[in-house]
Design a protein around this motif. Structure first.
Motif, mmCIF file in Angstrom:
data_model
loop_
_atom_site.group_PDB
_atom_site.id
_atom_site.type_symbol
_atom_site.label_atom_id
_atom_site.label_comp_id
_atom_site.label_asym_id
_atom_site.label_seq_id
_atom_site.Cartn_x
_atom_site.Cartn_y
_atom_site.Cartn_z
ATOM 1 N N LYS A 71 -10.122 -10.668 -26.587
ATOM 2 C CA LYS A 71 -10.329 -9.270 -26.938
ATOM 3 C C LYS A 71 -9.481 -8.324 -26.074
ATOM 4 C CE LYS A 71 -14.277 -6.803 -28.728
ATOM 5 N NZ LYS A 71 -15.720 -6.639 -28.646
ATOM 6 N N GLY A 72 -9.317 -8.634 -24.805
ATOM 7 C CA GLY A 72 -8.498 -7.804 -23.917
ATOM 8 C C GLY A 72 -7.047 -7.740 -24.371
ATOM 9 N N GLU A 73 -6.504 -8.877 -24.785
ATOM 10 C CA GLU A 73 -5.133 -8.906 -25.301
ATOM 11 C C GLU A 73 -5.025 -8.088 -26.583
ATOM 12 O OE1 GLU A 73 -3.160 -13.114 -24.675
ATOM 13 O OE2 GLU A 73 -5.266 -13.344 -25.302
ATOM 14 N N LEU A 74 -6.026 -8.219 -27.435
ATOM 15 C CA LEU A 74 -6.031 -7.473 -28.693
ATOM 16 C C LEU A 74 -6.084 -5.971 -28.432
ATOM 17 C CD1 LEU A 74 -8.489 -9.682 -30.760
ATOM 18 C CD2 LEU A 74 -5.999 -9.496 -31.070
ATOM 19 N N LEU A 75 -6.874 -5.570 -27.454
ATOM 20 C CA LEU A 75 -6.981 -4.157 -27.117
ATOM 21 C C LEU A 75 -5.622 -3.607 -26.674
ATOM 22 C CD1 LEU A 75 -8.666 -1.609 -26.758
ATOM 23 C CD2 LEU A 75 -9.313 -2.450 -24.499
ATOM 24 N N GLU A 76 -4.887 -4.373 -25.876
ATOM 25 C CA GLU A 76 -3.567 -3.925 -25.428
ATOM 26 C C GLU A 76 -2.600 -3.789 -26.609
ATOM 27 O OE1 GLU A 76 -2.870 -2.669 -22.430
ATOM 28 O OE2 GLU A 76 -4.992 -3.040 -22.061
ATOM 29 N N VAL A 90 -5.636 6.949 -25.142
ATOM 30 C CA VAL A 90 -5.661 5.643 -24.479
ATOM 31 C C VAL A 90 -6.889 5.523 -23.586
ATOM 32 C CG1 VAL A 90 -4.472 4.194 -22.771
ATOM 33 C CG2 VAL A 90 -3.184 5.208 -24.662
ATOM 34 N N GLU A 91 -7.241 6.585 -22.892
ATOM 35 C CA GLU A 91 -8.453 6.557 -22.066
ATOM 36 C C GLU A 91 -9.679 6.281 -22.934
ATOM 37 O OE1 GLU A 91 -11.086 9.518 -19.198
ATOM 38 O OE2 GLU A 91 -9.026 10.062 -19.672
ATOM 39 N N PHE A 92 -9.759 6.961 -24.079
ATOM 40 C CA PHE A 92 -10.858 6.732 -25.014
ATOM 41 C C PHE A 92 -10.851 5.287 -25.501
ATOM 42 C CE2 PHE A 92 -12.320 6.396 -29.389
ATOM 43 C CZ PHE A 92 -13.611 6.895 -29.286
ATOM 44 N N GLN A 93 -9.698 4.786 -25.894
ATOM 45 C CA GLN A 93 -9.596 3.425 -26.414
ATOM 46 C C GLN A 93 -10.048 2.399 -25.379
ATOM 47 O OE1 GLN A 93 -9.030 3.057 -29.531
ATOM 48 N NE2 GLN A 93 -8.279 5.097 -29.933
ATOM 49 N N ARG A 94 -9.629 2.585 -24.151
ATOM 50 C CA ARG A 94 -9.992 1.625 -23.096
ATOM 51 C C ARG A 94 -11.497 1.619 -22.809
ATOM 52 N NH1 ARG A 94 -5.564 -0.715 -21.526
ATOM 53 N NH2 ARG A 94 -3.614 0.405 -21.293
ATOM 54 N N LYS A 95 -12.148 2.743 -22.987
ATOM 55 C CA LYS A 95 -13.585 2.815 -22.715
ATOM 56 C C LYS A 95 -14.437 2.431 -23.917
ATOM 57 C CE LYS A 95 -13.303 5.971 -18.919
ATOM 58 N NZ LYS A 95 -13.397 7.273 -18.380
ATOM 59 N N MET A 96 -13.973 2.723 -25.120
ATOM 60 C CA MET A 96 -14.805 2.529 -26.306
ATOM 61 C C MET A 96 -14.473 1.262 -27.094
ATOM 62 S SD MET A 96 -16.800 5.049 -26.014
ATOM 63 C CE MET A 96 -17.590 5.596 -27.492
#
Length: 150
Positions: free
Chosen positions: A51-56, A112-118
């Motif tokens: 999931k972390g890779e997908l988020l990036e 990006v801040e929103f994406q990283r948190k949500m």
């Protein structure tokens, strides 16, 4: 000996200043040169990722879309300058381009801040579908280029 050091230091600073001044006056690209996708993926490949890779990947694609889509009526590829398009390279147009770059950066920082948190709370399947959708949108820019060249 001291004189040589002072002379060399002065020449170094003058050279650095001249190079820096030239960089400020160099024509800027309308679409950021960082608006590139290194690799496109398929569903099978994405399913094997964490999931972390997908988020990036998701964030990277959002950045590219935000840096590209607002400008497609002018240009679709990074590296094209105002002068290349026949837009006067004067202070007024540079100011507008600079303001747009600042606005885009501010928007992306917030997004990006929103994406990283949500987004860590999102379903992995939804992340994969979104990445594939964003990639297909980016691929369609190639089709747009072909239509535009007709």
């Amino acid at each position: 000996m001291k004189g040589k050091i002072i002379l060399l230091s002065t020449l170094f600073f003058l050279t650095t200043g001249a190079i820096s001044a030239q960089a400020k006056n160099a024509p800027r690209s309308i679409i950021s040169t960082t608006a590139l996708i290194r690799k496109y993926h398929d569903q099978k490949e994405l399913s094997g990722m964490q999931k972390g890779e997908l988020l990036e990947l998701y964030i990277e694609r959002i950045k590219v879309l935000v840096k590209t889509l607002p400008y497609i009526a002018l240009v679709t590829k990074p590296g094209v300058t105002m002068a290349d398009l026949g837009i006067p390279d004067d202070s007024e147009h540079k100011k507008v381009l600079d303001a747009q770059a600042v606005g885009t950066t501010t928007f992306l920082d917030t997004t990006v801040e929103f994406q990283r948190k949500m987004m860590p709370y999102s379903d992995k399947g939804n992340l994969i579908a979104a990445i594939l959708f964003y990639e297909s949108t980016l691929k369609s820019l190639h089709e747009f280029n072909e239509l535009n060249e007709m």
